[in-house]
Write an enzyme that holds these catalytic residues in place. Structure first.
Site, short mmCIF file in Angstrom:
data_model
loop_
_atom_site.label_atom_id
_atom_site.label_comp_id
_atom_site.label_asym_id
_atom_site.label_seq_id
_atom_site.Cartn_x
_atom_site.Cartn_y
_atom_site.Cartn_z
NE ARG A 79 69.43 26.73 44.51
CZ ARG A 79 69.33 25.40 44.01
NH1 ARG A 79 69.20 25.35 42.06
NH2 ARG A 79 69.34 23.75 44.56
CG ASP B 6 61.61 31.25 45.44
OD1 ASP B 6 62.26 31.04 44.96
OD2 ASP B 6 60.51 31.61 46.69
NE ARG C 24 56.29 33.52 47.46
CZ ARG C 24 56.30 33.81 46.14
NH1 ARG C 24 58.20 32.40 46.19
NH2 ARG C 24 55.66 33.41 45.54
#
Length: 261
Positions: free
Chosen positions: A50, A52, A197
């Protein structure tokens, strides 16, 4: 019921992430709506990872079950005819009932693209992560070596992360440069929420000279998110590969977004 696997690429800029949301557009909603029209029944898909809000993919993998009988090309062409221009089905394969897009995956790979220059990008807006200051790749490479292998990555997970445990194994973490661009390539068995990230933000702190490469080892050992670098923007992050056992016969990684001056 037949289980179908699909390879999908998408531009995440216009979506509120992969996962279906009640009041915002998602990639999952777009894919399910398109496939439901082709299958002539309601379709629900399961993805390998999944992504972002704002994150892109060149090699997302999903599976779904259907009683509709269609040729491979019908899922691809029919699905794409009903998808927005920002999402495209690349391939379709019938798979065994024990295949699961998420749980059958052995590794996942991401590429994070950084543009280091004084002026913000126009043509590459939302395609790259822009940094206005200089970044030295050599210390970033040295820092990255501390993260290889199996570790508790609590310092690199989002506070809202719902994973049952923070232990992950990074198989590959490499940085390369092409003119003003830096390509960060990472492969792991799985990722925590915002893990890529947060790693990118931490390595950029090293590349800017704010921190030393060994600081990353200290952050990792402390297991404290507050000690690591910032969460880098989603711009420039791409899911580029999901590896499965060869027995499933699925295509390999997607194309790598690469930029140079």
């Amino acid at each position: 019921m037949t289980r179908i696997a699909l390879g999908i690429e998408y531009d995440g800029s216009a979506f509120n992430g992969w996962q279906s949301q009640p009041h915002a557009p998602s990639v999952q909603d777009a894919v399910e709506a398109a496939l439901s029209r082709v299958a002539d029944h309601r379709v629900r898909v399961v993805c390998a990872g999944r992504t972002d809000t704002g994150v892109h993919a060149t090699a997302q993998v999903v599976h779904f079950d259907t009683h509709a009988v269609r040729e491979r090309h019908a899922w691809v062409l029919g699905g794409n005819a009903n998808l927005p221009d920002t999402v495209s089905i690349l391939w379709a394969r019938e798979v065994a009932d024990d295949f699961h897009a998420r749980f059958s995956a052995r590794t996942r790979s991401y590429r994070y693209v950084i543009l280091r220059r004084a002026a913000r990008p126009a043509l590459l807006a939302r395609r790259v992560s822009w940094v206005h200051k200089a970044l030295d790749v050599a210390p970033m490479q040295a820092a990255a070596r501390h993260l290889l292998g199996e570790h508790d990555f609590s310092a690199f997970r989002a506070l809202a992360c719902q994973a049952k445990h923070p232990v992950r194994t990074i198989h590959r973490l490499e940085l390369s440069e092409a003119g003003p661009f830096i390509h960060l390539d990472i492969e792991a068995n799985a990722f925590l929420h915002h893990m890529v990230r947060n790693i990118a933000g931490t390595l950029m702190a090293v590349g800017s000279g704010e921190r030393s490469p060994d600081w990353v080892a200290e952050v990792l050992a402390a297991r404290d998110r507050a000690l690591a670098g910032i969460t880098a923007p989603p711009d420039g992050l791409y899911l580029v590969g999901v590896r499965y056992p060869q027995a499933f016969g699925l295509p390999g990684s997607g194309w790598l977004p690469a930029f140079q001056a």
